[in-house]
Design a protein around this motif. Structure first.
Motif, PDB file in Angstrom:
ATOM      1  N   UNK A 192       1.451  97.470  20.471  1.00  0.00           N
ATOM      2  CA  UNK A 192       1.497  96.048  20.155  1.00  0.00           C
ATOM      3  C   UNK A 192       2.107  95.819  18.775  1.00  0.00           C
ATOM      4  N   UNK A 193       1.817  96.723  17.838  1.00  0.00           N
ATOM      5  CA  UNK A 193       2.342  96.580  16.484  1.00  0.00           C
ATOM      6  C   UNK A 193       3.866  96.685  16.471  1.00  0.00           C
ATOM      7  N   UNK A 194       4.417  97.672  17.176  1.00  0.00           N
ATOM      8  CA  UNK A 194       5.869  97.819  17.180  1.00  0.00           C
ATOM      9  C   UNK A 194       6.554  96.719  17.964  1.00  0.00           C
ATOM     10  N   UNK A 195       5.902  96.231  19.004  1.00  0.00           N
ATOM     11  CA  UNK A 195       6.483  95.119  19.754  1.00  0.00           C
ATOM     12  C   UNK A 195       6.707  93.926  18.827  1.00  0.00           C
ATOM     13  N   UNK A 196       5.723  93.647  17.970  1.00  0.00           N
ATOM     14  CA  UNK A 196       5.884  92.542  17.024  1.00  0.00           C
ATOM     15  C   UNK A 196       6.942  92.861  15.970  1.00  0.00           C
ATOM     16  N   UNK A 197       7.029  94.113  15.526  1.00  0.00           N
ATOM     17  CA  UNK A 197       8.065  94.475  14.563  1.00  0.00           C
ATOM     18  C   UNK A 197       9.454  94.223  15.141  1.00  0.00           C
ATOM     19  N   UNK A 198       9.632  94.601  16.398  1.00  0.00           N
ATOM     20  CA  UNK A 198      10.937  94.398  17.033  1.00  0.00           C
ATOM     21  C   UNK A 198      11.217  92.920  17.268  1.00  0.00           C
ATOM     22  N   UNK A 199      10.197  92.171  17.657  1.00  0.00           N
ATOM     23  CA  UNK A 199      10.373  90.730  17.860  1.00  0.00           C
ATOM     24  C   UNK A 199      10.762  90.038  16.552  1.00  0.00           C
ATOM     25  N   UNK A 200      10.320  90.595  15.426  1.00  0.00           N
ATOM     26  CA  UNK A 200      10.610  90.010  14.118  1.00  0.00           C
ATOM     27  C   UNK A 200      11.850  90.617  13.477  1.00  0.00           C
ATOM     28  N   UNK A 201      12.659  91.320  14.247  1.00  0.00           N
ATOM     29  CA  UNK A 201      13.886  91.902  13.698  1.00  0.00           C
ATOM     30  C   UNK A 201      15.057  91.738  14.668  1.00  0.00           C
ATOM     31  N   UNK A 202      15.109  90.605  15.345  1.00  0.00           N
ATOM     32  CA  UNK A 202      16.208  90.320  16.261  1.00  0.00           C
ATOM     33  C   UNK A 202      17.433  89.882  15.455  1.00  0.00           C
ATOM     34  N   UNK A 203      18.576  90.436  15.804  1.00  0.00           N
ATOM     35  CA  UNK A 203      19.801  90.155  15.057  1.00  0.00           C
ATOM     36  C   UNK A 203      20.911  89.704  16.005  1.00  0.00           C
ATOM     37  N   UNK A 204      21.284  88.447  15.901  1.00  0.00           N
ATOM     38  CA  UNK A 204      22.413  87.893  16.656  1.00  0.00           C
ATOM     39  C   UNK A 204      22.321  88.151  18.152  1.00  0.00           C
ATOM     40  N   UNK A 205      21.134  88.001  18.695  1.00  0.00           N
ATOM     41  CA  UNK A 205      20.957  88.130  20.144  1.00  0.00           C
ATOM     42  C   UNK A 205      21.551  86.881  20.791  1.00  0.00           C
ATOM     43  N   UNK A 206      22.302  87.068  21.867  1.00  0.00           N
ATOM     44  CA  UNK A 206      23.034  85.962  22.460  1.00  0.00           C
ATOM     45  C   UNK A 206      22.825  85.903  23.971  1.00  0.00           C
ATOM     46  N   UNK A 207      21.756  85.263  24.432  1.00  0.00           N
ATOM     47  CA  UNK A 207      21.599  85.037  25.873  1.00  0.00           C
ATOM     48  C   UNK A 207      22.812  84.305  26.435  1.00  0.00           C
ATOM     49  N   UNK A 208      23.169  84.538  27.684  1.00  0.00           N
ATOM     50  CA  UNK A 208      24.406  83.991  28.248  1.00  0.00           C
ATOM     51  C   UNK A 208      24.563  82.477  28.176  1.00  0.00           C
ATOM     52  N   UNK A 209      23.454  81.737  28.127  1.00  0.00           N
ATOM     53  CA  UNK A 209      23.554  80.282  28.174  1.00  0.00           C
ATOM     54  C   UNK A 209      23.487  79.594  26.808  1.00  0.00           C
ATOM     55  N   UNK A 210      23.343  80.340  25.714  1.00  0.00           N
ATOM     56  CA  UNK A 210      23.336  79.694  24.406  1.00  0.00           C
ATOM     57  C   UNK A 210      24.704  79.097  24.108  1.00  0.00           C
ATOM     58  N   UNK A 211      24.714  77.952  23.438  1.00  0.00           N
ATOM     59  CA  UNK A 211      25.979  77.341  23.046  1.00  0.00           C
ATOM     60  C   UNK A 211      26.740  78.253  22.088  1.00  0.00           C
ATOM     61  N   UNK A 212      28.064  78.201  22.114  1.00  0.00           N
ATOM     62  CA  UNK A 212      28.849  78.997  21.161  1.00  0.00           C
ATOM     63  C   UNK A 212      28.430  78.679  19.731  1.00  0.00           C
ATOM     64  N   UNK A 213      28.291  79.720  18.933  1.00  0.00           N
ATOM     65  CA  UNK A 213      27.908  79.540  17.540  1.00  0.00           C
ATOM     66  C   UNK A 213      26.417  79.598  17.292  1.00  0.00           C
ATOM     67  N   UNK A 214      25.615  79.637  18.345  1.00  0.00           N
ATOM     68  CA  UNK A 214      24.158  79.724  18.194  1.00  0.00           C
ATOM     69  C   UNK A 214      23.696  81.123  18.598  1.00  0.00           C
ATOM     70  N   UNK A 215      22.867  81.737  17.765  1.00  0.00           N
ATOM     71  CA  UNK A 215      22.352  83.074  18.019  1.00  0.00           C
ATOM     72  C   UNK A 215      20.851  83.111  17.727  1.00  0.00           C
ATOM     73  N   UNK A 216      20.187  84.105  18.288  1.00  0.00           N
ATOM     74  CA  UNK A 216      18.755  84.308  18.036  1.00  0.00           C
ATOM     75  C   UNK A 216      18.606  85.317  16.907  1.00  0.00           C
ATOM     76  N   UNK A 217      17.963  84.886  15.825  1.00  0.00           N
ATOM     77  CA  UNK A 217      17.695  85.745  14.684  1.00  0.00           C
ATOM     78  C   UNK A 217      16.268  85.535  14.210  1.00  0.00           C
ATOM     79  N   UNK A 218      15.588  86.625  13.893  1.00  0.00           N
ATOM     80  CA  UNK A 218      14.236  86.535  13.341  1.00  0.00           C
ATOM     81  C   UNK A 218      14.100  87.517  12.187  1.00  0.00           C
ATOM     82  N   UNK A 219      13.044  87.331  11.407  1.00  0.00           N
ATOM     83  CA  UNK A 219      12.730  88.256  10.323  1.00  0.00           C
ATOM     84  C   UNK A 219      11.218  88.269  10.131  1.00  0.00           C
ATOM     85  N   UNK A 220      10.689  89.220   9.380  1.00  0.00           N
ATOM     86  CA  UNK A 220       9.239  89.259   9.149  1.00  0.00           C
ATOM     87  C   UNK A 220       8.699  88.008   8.462  1.00  0.00           C
ATOM     88  N   UNK A 221       9.562  87.237   7.811  1.00  0.00           N
ATOM     89  CA  UNK A 221       9.110  86.027   7.121  1.00  0.00           C
ATOM     90  C   UNK A 221       9.555  84.740   7.806  1.00  0.00           C
TER      91      UNK A 221
END
Length: 402
Positions: free
Chosen positions: A345-374
């Motif tokens: 569970x701890x690593x799952x949250x670490x990975x969820x809080x370190x997403x970098x420029x994830x781009x699901x197929x339906x996101x509008x151009x120029x929008x990306x998923x990014x997260x950080x620990x803060x």
């Protein structure tokens, strides 16, 4: 009666963002060498049963991954239970998932009041509450609630965008607001008021709330018109939003209208309201409009329509909620990929809080998923759009962090 949907997904090893995740196998509850189990509660029944399509679409997405080989050599079981959008039922279903089914994480539970009901429980138990289907501002609080992360752009930020546009384009605004009487509606309302600032008390001439169990919102819409409002900010969930748009047209009220993005589905809200009634309404978008032919040659849209045909043919591909659900499932799959063999569970949250420029197929151009620990806010970018009677037409710049 509890509705229970379960799927098993075979998985093949995929690359990770960090080599350390592969260093040794570490498992939390619900994980073995061959399986990982996650759970959610969805309103398959009750006043907001239309949201049930989110759970069905997510089950279909993972079923697709099964056929393609899946994620990191493991089967994944998504247990999806019916909570009827009732917070006490959500608590019951979530406790069952955690304490009896022993899921690794809670994923994609729908609703602000329902997620609020399980918020403290899951953080006390240190169980990931991932991609909650809510835009409540409070979900982005990693310091006090490090185990909770939402999927939708914040309602508060969206409300501020509407306020900013009203200030710029309607100096004589007299605003009437319809909102759902719970955390969902109040978060939108607070964002609108914050965006209006000191002038909020003067320009908001009427507020009308409704309960999710109300059969109509006719009296609320009549009251907003009677207050002299020339701007209608519709902060309602899909069914109530459609009823309000239709009622405004029926009584000859023609204000400037804003509609929250969660209710901006062309097929489920605008067309049922009537093309003439809905024409000119504004919203914000962060996903491609699946009913818009401008995306016909877009690779992401081609993938989505093929997915719907193969794995969720009974669903409506033009339902905004389906696009939201499939995009969420894409991100959840990425979190599992990044976790590799460290499925604690701890690593799952670490990975969820370190997403970098994830781009699901339906996101509008120029929008990306990014997260950080803060900063747990997965999406902070949106673009204004206007309905022309057939489709949403985007205008202006993408607003917010990309």
């Amino acid at each position: 009666m509890i509705q229970r949907f379960a799927i098993s997904i075979c998985a093949a090893a995929l690359s990770l963002t960090t080599a350390s995740a592969w260093s040794q196998k570490k498992y939390g509850p619900g994980v073995t060498d061959t399986a990982v189990r996650i759970g959610q509660s969805i309103p398959y029944s009750g006043p907001l049963s239309s949201y049930g399509t989110l759970g069905k679409a997510q089950l279909a997405y993972f079923r697709m991954l099964n056929d393609q080989g899946g994620i990191n050599g493991r089967k994944v079981e998504l247990i999806s239970l019916d909570d009827a959008y009732s917070p006490p039922k959500t608590v019951e279903m979530t406790r069952r998932l955690v304490e009896q089914d022993e899921v690794l994480a809670i994923y994609g539970t729908i609703g602000t009041p329902t997620n609020t009901a399980i918020h403290r429980y899951l953080n006390a138990k240190k169980v990931p509450q991932l991609l909650a289907s809510s835009g409540g501002t409070k979900w982005n609080d990693p310091k006090n609630f490090p185990w909770t992360m939402a999927w939708l752009p914040t309602y508060h930020a969206e409300g501020r965008i509407y306020a900013e546009h009203i200030i710029k384009t309607k100096p004589d605004a007299k605003i009437g607001v319809l909102y759902q009487n719970d955390d969902f509606g109040k978060d939108y309302l607070n964002g609108l008021k914050e965006g209006l600032g000191a002038r909020a008390a003067q320009v908001i001439v009427a507020e009308a709330s409704y309960e999710t169990s109300d059969p109509t919102v006719d009296s609320q819409v009549v009251a907003l018109k009677a207050a002299g409002a020339n701007v209608f900010v519709n902060l309602a969930s899909p069914k109530a939003a459609a009823l309000a748009i239709r009622k405004a047209a029926d009584i000859g009220w023609q204000p400037v209208q804003y509609l929250v993005s969660i209710s901006s589905s062309v097929s489920q809200v605008l067309k049922p309201s009537g093309a003439s009634a809905a024409s000119g309404i504004m919203t914000v978008l962060w996903l491609k409009d699946t009913s818009d032919t401008q995306w016909a040659q877009d690779e992401g849209m081609k993938w989505y329509l093929d997915f719907m045909k193969r794995y969720y043919p009974e669903g409506d591909p033009n339902d905004l909620m389906v696009g939201v659900a499939v995009s969420s499932a894409h991100v959840m799959a990425q979190i599992l990929r990044q976790s590799g063999d460290d499925l604690t569970r701890e690593n799952l949250m670490r990975q969820a809080a370190s997403l970098k420029d994830v781009s699901p197929p339906l996101l509008l151009p120029g929008i990306r998923v990014n997260t950080s620990p803060t900063n747990y806010a997965m999406i902070e970018s949106m673009q204004l759009a206007r309905y022309d009677g057939a489709r949403w037409t985007r205008f202006g710049e993408i607003m917010g962090r990309r």
